[in-house]
Design an enzyme around this catalytic site. Structure first.
Site, PDB file in Angstrom:
ATOM      1  N   VAL A 251     -11.444  -0.358   5.044  1.00 52.38           N
ATOM      2  CA  VAL A 251     -12.533  -1.286   4.693  1.00 52.38           C
ATOM      3  C   VAL A 251     -12.774  -1.245   3.186  1.00 52.38           C
ATOM      4  CG1 VAL A 251     -14.917  -1.977   5.138  1.00 52.38           C
ATOM      5  CG2 VAL A 251     -13.677  -0.676   6.867  1.00 52.38           C
TER       6      VAL A 251
ATOM      7  N   LYS B 142     -12.929  -5.299   9.774  1.00 50.45           N
ATOM      8  CA  LYS B 142     -13.622  -4.394   8.842  1.00 50.45           C
ATOM      9  C   LYS B 142     -15.107  -4.294   9.179  1.00 50.45           C
ATOM     10  CE  LYS B 142     -10.378  -5.410   5.117  1.00 50.45           C
ATOM     11  NZ  LYS B 142     -10.094  -6.380   4.041  1.00 50.45           N
TER      12      LYS B 142
ATOM     13  N   LYS C 259      -7.000  -1.495   9.560  1.00 51.42           N
ATOM     14  CA  LYS C 259      -8.307  -1.900  10.125  1.00 51.42           C
ATOM     15  C   LYS C 259      -8.165  -2.435  11.533  1.00 51.42           C
ATOM     16  CE  LYS C 259      -6.874  -3.927   6.630  1.00 51.42           C
ATOM     17  NZ  LYS C 259      -6.863  -5.057   5.753  1.00 51.42           N
TER      18      LYS C 259
ATOM     19  N   GLY D 256      -5.019  -4.586  -2.902  1.00 51.99           N
ATOM     20  CA  GLY D 256      -4.051  -4.278  -3.959  1.00 51.99           C
ATOM     21  C   GLY D 256      -3.549  -2.849  -3.828  1.00 51.99           C
TER      22      GLY D 256
ATOM     23  N   VAL E  54       0.837  -1.210   0.000  1.00 53.81           N
ATOM     24  CA  VAL E  54       0.000   0.000   0.000  1.00 53.81           C
ATOM     25  C   VAL E  54       0.870   1.257   0.000  1.00 53.81           C
ATOM     26  CG1 VAL E  54      -1.803   1.264   1.213  1.00 53.81           C
ATOM     27  CG2 VAL E  54      -1.850  -1.228   1.190  1.00 53.81           C
TER      28      VAL E  54
ATOM     29  N   ILE F 298     -13.025   0.775  -2.512  1.00 53.27           N
ATOM     30  CA  ILE F 298     -14.462   1.105  -2.579  1.00 53.27           C
ATOM     31  C   ILE F 298     -14.793   2.205  -1.566  1.00 53.27           C
ATOM     32  CG2 ILE F 298     -16.798   0.177  -2.476  1.00 53.27           C
ATOM     33  CD1 ILE F 298     -15.633  -2.626  -2.629  1.00 53.27           C
TER      34      ILE F 298
ATOM     35  N   GLU G  27     -10.674   5.547   5.323  1.00 51.51           N
ATOM     36  CA  GLU G  27     -11.488   4.952   4.252  1.00 51.51           C
ATOM     37  C   GLU G  27     -10.884   3.651   3.726  1.00 51.51           C
ATOM     38  OE1 GLU G  27     -14.609   6.435   2.645  1.00 51.51           O
ATOM     39  OE2 GLU G  27     -14.471   4.271   2.398  1.00 51.51           O
TER      40      GLU G  27
HETATM   41  P1  NAP Z   1       3.296  -4.624   3.775  1.00 50.83           P
HETATM   42  O1  NAP Z   1       3.392  -4.842   2.310  1.00 50.83           O
HETATM   43  O2  NAP Z   1       3.702  -5.712   4.694  1.00 50.83           O
HETATM   44  O3  NAP Z   1       4.132  -3.299   4.109  1.00 50.83           O
HETATM   45  C1  NAP Z   1       4.400  -2.874   5.415  1.00 50.83           C
HETATM   46  C2  NAP Z   1       5.390  -1.715   5.381  1.00 50.83           C
HETATM   47  O4  NAP Z   1       5.570  -1.228   6.697  1.00 50.83           O
HETATM   48  C3  NAP Z   1       6.795  -2.094   4.860  1.00 50.83           C
HETATM   49  O5  NAP Z   1       7.306  -1.043   4.085  1.00 50.83           O
HETATM   50  C4  NAP Z   1       7.602  -2.274   6.143  1.00 50.83           C
HETATM   51  O6  NAP Z   1       8.979  -1.903   5.995  1.00 50.83           O
HETATM   52  C5  NAP Z   1       6.953  -1.266   7.056  1.00 50.83           C
HETATM   53  N1  NAP Z   1       7.041  -1.692   8.458  1.00 50.83           N
HETATM   54  C6  NAP Z   1       6.543  -2.816   9.008  1.00 50.83           C
HETATM   55  N2  NAP Z   1       6.805  -2.845  10.322  1.00 50.83           N
HETATM   56  C7  NAP Z   1       7.482  -1.718  10.609  1.00 50.83           C
HETATM   57  C8  NAP Z   1       8.044  -1.177  11.794  1.00 50.83           C
HETATM   58  N3  NAP Z   1       7.953  -1.805  12.961  1.00 50.83           N
HETATM   59  N4  NAP Z   1       8.665   0.027  11.707  1.00 50.83           N
HETATM   60  C9  NAP Z   1       8.760   0.672  10.532  1.00 50.83           C
HETATM   61  N5  NAP Z   1       8.247   0.222   9.370  1.00 50.83           N
HETATM   62  C10 NAP Z   1       7.624  -0.976   9.420  1.00 50.83           C
HETATM   63  O7  NAP Z   1       1.793  -4.248   4.184  1.00 50.83           O
HETATM   64  P2  NAP Z   1       0.630  -3.694   3.233  1.00 50.83           P
HETATM   65  O8  NAP Z   1       0.008  -4.828   2.511  1.00 50.83           O
HETATM   66  O9  NAP Z   1       1.130  -2.518   2.469  1.00 50.83           O
HETATM   67  O10 NAP Z   1      -0.457  -3.237   4.324  1.00 50.83           O
HETATM   68  C11 NAP Z   1      -0.282  -2.055   5.064  1.00 50.83           C
HETATM   69  C12 NAP Z   1      -1.582  -1.706   5.777  1.00 50.83           C
HETATM   70  O11 NAP Z   1      -2.611  -1.490   4.828  1.00 50.83           O
HETATM   71  C13 NAP Z   1      -2.125  -2.818   6.697  1.00 50.83           C
HETATM   72  O12 NAP Z   1      -2.771  -2.213   7.784  1.00 50.83           O
HETATM   73  C14 NAP Z   1      -3.128  -3.535   5.825  1.00 50.83           C
HETATM   74  O13 NAP Z   1      -4.115  -4.200   6.572  1.00 50.83           O
HETATM   75  C15 NAP Z   1      -3.712  -2.356   5.090  1.00 50.83           C
HETATM   76  N6  NAP Z   1      -4.330  -2.677   3.810  1.00 50.83           N
HETATM   77  C16 NAP Z   1      -3.679  -3.466   2.918  1.00 50.83           C
HETATM   78  C17 NAP Z   1      -4.250  -3.718   1.672  1.00 50.83           C
HETATM   79  C18 NAP Z   1      -3.553  -4.577   0.653  1.00 50.83           C
HETATM   80  O14 NAP Z   1      -4.139  -4.833  -0.399  1.00 50.83           O
HETATM   81  N7  NAP Z   1      -2.326  -5.020   0.880  1.00 50.83           N
HETATM   82  C19 NAP Z   1      -5.487  -3.148   1.364  1.00 50.83           C
HETATM   83  C20 NAP Z   1      -6.151  -2.355   2.313  1.00 50.83           C
HETATM   84  C21 NAP Z   1      -5.560  -2.107   3.538  1.00 50.83           C
HETATM   85  P3  NAP Z   1      10.001  -2.697   5.027  1.00 50.83           P
HETATM   86  O15 NAP Z   1       9.524  -2.372   3.630  1.00 50.83           O
HETATM   87  O16 NAP Z   1      11.325  -2.146   5.337  1.00 50.83           O
HETATM   88  O17 NAP Z   1       9.831  -4.149   5.372  1.00 50.83           O
HETATM   89  N1  HSE Z   2      -5.732  -8.617   3.298  1.00 46.97           N
HETATM   90  C1  HSE Z   2      -6.807  -7.760   2.975  1.00 46.97           C
HETATM   91  C2  HSE Z   2      -7.749  -8.469   2.036  1.00 46.97           C
HETATM   92  C3  HSE Z   2      -6.289  -6.505   2.339  1.00 46.97           C
HETATM   93  O1  HSE Z   2      -7.356  -9.501   1.469  1.00 46.97           O
HETATM   94  O2  HSE Z   2      -8.881  -8.015   1.865  1.00 46.97           O
HETATM   95  C4  HSE Z   2      -7.341  -5.467   2.102  1.00 46.97           C
HETATM   96  O3  HSE Z   2      -7.812  -4.935   3.300  1.00 46.97           O
END
Ligand code: NAP
Ligand code: HSE
Length: 432
Positions: free
Chosen positions: A135, A208, A108, A305, A17, A139, A132
């Site tokens: 969840v 969510k 979330k 995504g 993200v 969307i 936003e």
């Molecule tokens: P991710 O790919 O695992 O990325 C996490 C990022 O945070 C990485 O850059 C990591 O650093 C950094 N990080 C983790 N722990 C840390 C710490 N203790 N101190 C400093 N930096 C730290 O996660 P993501 O998928 O982007 O998700 C991020 C958030 O968005 C979550 O809350 C997730 O639920 C939410 N979300 C995700 C999606 C999705 O589609 N993936 C959709 C909606 C919401 P490094 O890069 O150095 O490892």
């Molecule tokens: N891991 C979550 C999902 C990311 O698959 O819906 C989006 O919040």
């Protein structure tokens, strides 16, 4: 025209993200400046590992592993938190608010568990926290609930709000793909949480649902109030029976309110194949909301995504930026929360699919029917396939009429005590 005032932004997290958000901030800087009226400036990006190879075109000089470089920077007015997980993200958000910074987050877990406290801190400090993206990925859900649907009493929410599990179920159902392979693909596509058990066991959907129900019902629904069961017990054979009976299997998040009570649950569900929610495939999410004035509404789109989620995060940054630069306020909670009682899952009344392996002997079905009948559970249909001569067992599937959850669970315990019941394979609730 003079140069626009600069609006300092600190980004915490540069993963799936965070990468999408950083790219959008860089690629859409003119659009953002026009919409906000100030020029957003990405001043620091917090990561865990500065040495990691990155594909996002962010100036490496901006990377830091020290949160204080963001929290202590007086020029940073908006902190975007996309680290994920409860800790240390919660402490960073709390600190940002306490130091008078606005927060935008996709987290979330933090919002579901600590939203009320964080909103209170934000109000006391005269700043905002918007979420936003927490969840439904891209969307728009919370803003419509906060603004366009305020005239309604929202009564029900039926939602597919976990992209990872919906992707897995779609591939298992449509292509017979194995659970493990489908999960790996969802991870490669960046949909899964850092801890994918949160997706698989339904916790992500429960977080969510807690956020959605809290906003929609003007009350406080916590993750612990939500009955939660994931998809790990589903087998290929359940998908076959679902197809044979005219259903799809989906992980649904369901919340209903009536007469001062709330029912909230996340679990796999048989839904009739002709229902719109049954046709929501892959990473797509859909949320069906029913309000007393508006009737039924369906919100549909990509639920996970990098880019869809960045869309929601950046929209919150624009909202926040407008409030900072133009004084335009976004109301997020006007009515005080109402107190509602949580209805336990044992009081649920619905239909059930029950699959079990039994001894292939006369009188066995009668014993099972008696256990169900004694608890007023009425059988709607029974399927028995060919018996297995080697094990002398047969697989049966029972579909019930509406029954009380407590009675069904008690019956299951009784059946498991019967020597003729070899295994209770699965119990899945049926909606619609
Ligand atoms: P991710 O790919 O695992 O990325 C996490 C990022 O945070 C990485 O850059 C990591 O650093 C950094 N990080 C983790 N722990 C840390 C710490 N203790 N101190 C400093 N930096 C730290 O996660 P993501 O998928 O982007 O998700 C991020 C958030 O968005 C979550 O809350 C997730 O639920 C939410 N979300 C995700 C999606 C999705 O589609 N993936 C959709 C909606 C919401 P490094 O890069 O150095 O490892
Ligand atoms: N891991 C979550 C999902 C990311 O698959 O819906 C989006 O919040």
């Amino acid at each position: 025209m003079g140069a626009k005032r600069r609006l300092g932004v600190g980004l915490m997290g540069l993963g799936v993200v965070g990468g999408g958000v950083a790219e959008a901030l860089l690629n859409k800087d003119r659009l953002l400046a026009e919409e906000i009226g100030c020029q957003p400036e990405l001043r620091k990006v917090l990561v865990r590992d500065r040495a990691k190879r990155r594909t996002v075109p962010v100036d490496t000089a901006l990377l830091t592993a020290d949160p204080e470089e963001i929290l202590g920077d007086a020029e940073i007015e908006i902190v975007i938190e996309v680290i994920g997980g409860e800790r240390p993200a919660l402490e960073y958000i709390r600190q940002a608010l306490l130091r008078g910074k606005h927060v935008v987050t996709a987290n979330k877990e933090v919002v579901a568990k600590h939203g009320a406290e964080l909103l209170k801190t934000a109000r006391e400090k005269g700043v905002s926290i918007l979420y936003e993206a927490s969840v439904g990925g891209g969307i728009p859900l919370l803003l419509p609930l906060h603004r366009s649907l305020l005239a309604n009493e929202i009564t029900t929410i039926y939602a597919i709000i976990n992209g990872t599990t919906n992707y897995i179920l779609t591939r298992m159902s449509g292509e017979g793909m194995s659970f493990d392979v489908a999960l790996k693909k969802a991870q490669e596509l960046g949909y899964a949480e850092a801890e994918p058990a949160n997706d698989i066991e339904g916790r992500d959907a429960a977080y969510k649902l807690a956020i959605l129900a809290t906003v929609a019902f003007h009350t406080i629904v916590r993750p612990v109030d939500i009955y939660c069961q994931g998809i790990s017990r589903l087998c290929e054979v359940d998908f076959r029976y679902a197809r044979e009976l005219g259903y799809e299997i989906k992980l649904l998040a369901i919340a209903k309110q009536r007469a001062g009570t709330v029912e909230a649950r996340v679990h796999p569900v048989f839904i009739p194949r002709e229902f719109l929610l049954a046709k929501v495939d892959g990473v797509y999410n859909a949320v069906q909301i029913e309000g007393d004035l508006v009737g039924k509404l369906i919100f549909y789109g990509r639920g996970a995504g990098a880019q869809p989620t960045a869309s929601a995060v950046i929209s919150d940054v624009i909202e926040t930026g407008r409030a900072i630069c133009g004084g335009e306020q976004r109301g997020t909670q006007s009515r005080p929360p109402q107190t509602m009682t949580i209805r336990p899952i044992s009081e649920l009344e619905t239909r059930y699919y029950l699959r079990m392996s039994i001894a292939d002997r006369p009188g066995v079905l009668a014993q099972i029917a008696k256990i169900l009948g004694d608890r007023s559970i009425s059988i709607a249909s029974v399927i028995q396939k060919e018996a297995d001569d080697a094990t002398q067992s047969a697989e049966i599937v029972i579909m019930t009429h509406p029954a009380r959850e407590r009675s069904v669970q008690e019956s299951l315990s009784d059946m498991e005590g019967l020597s003729v019941v070899r295994e209770v394979g699965n119990l899945i609730r049926v909606e619609g």
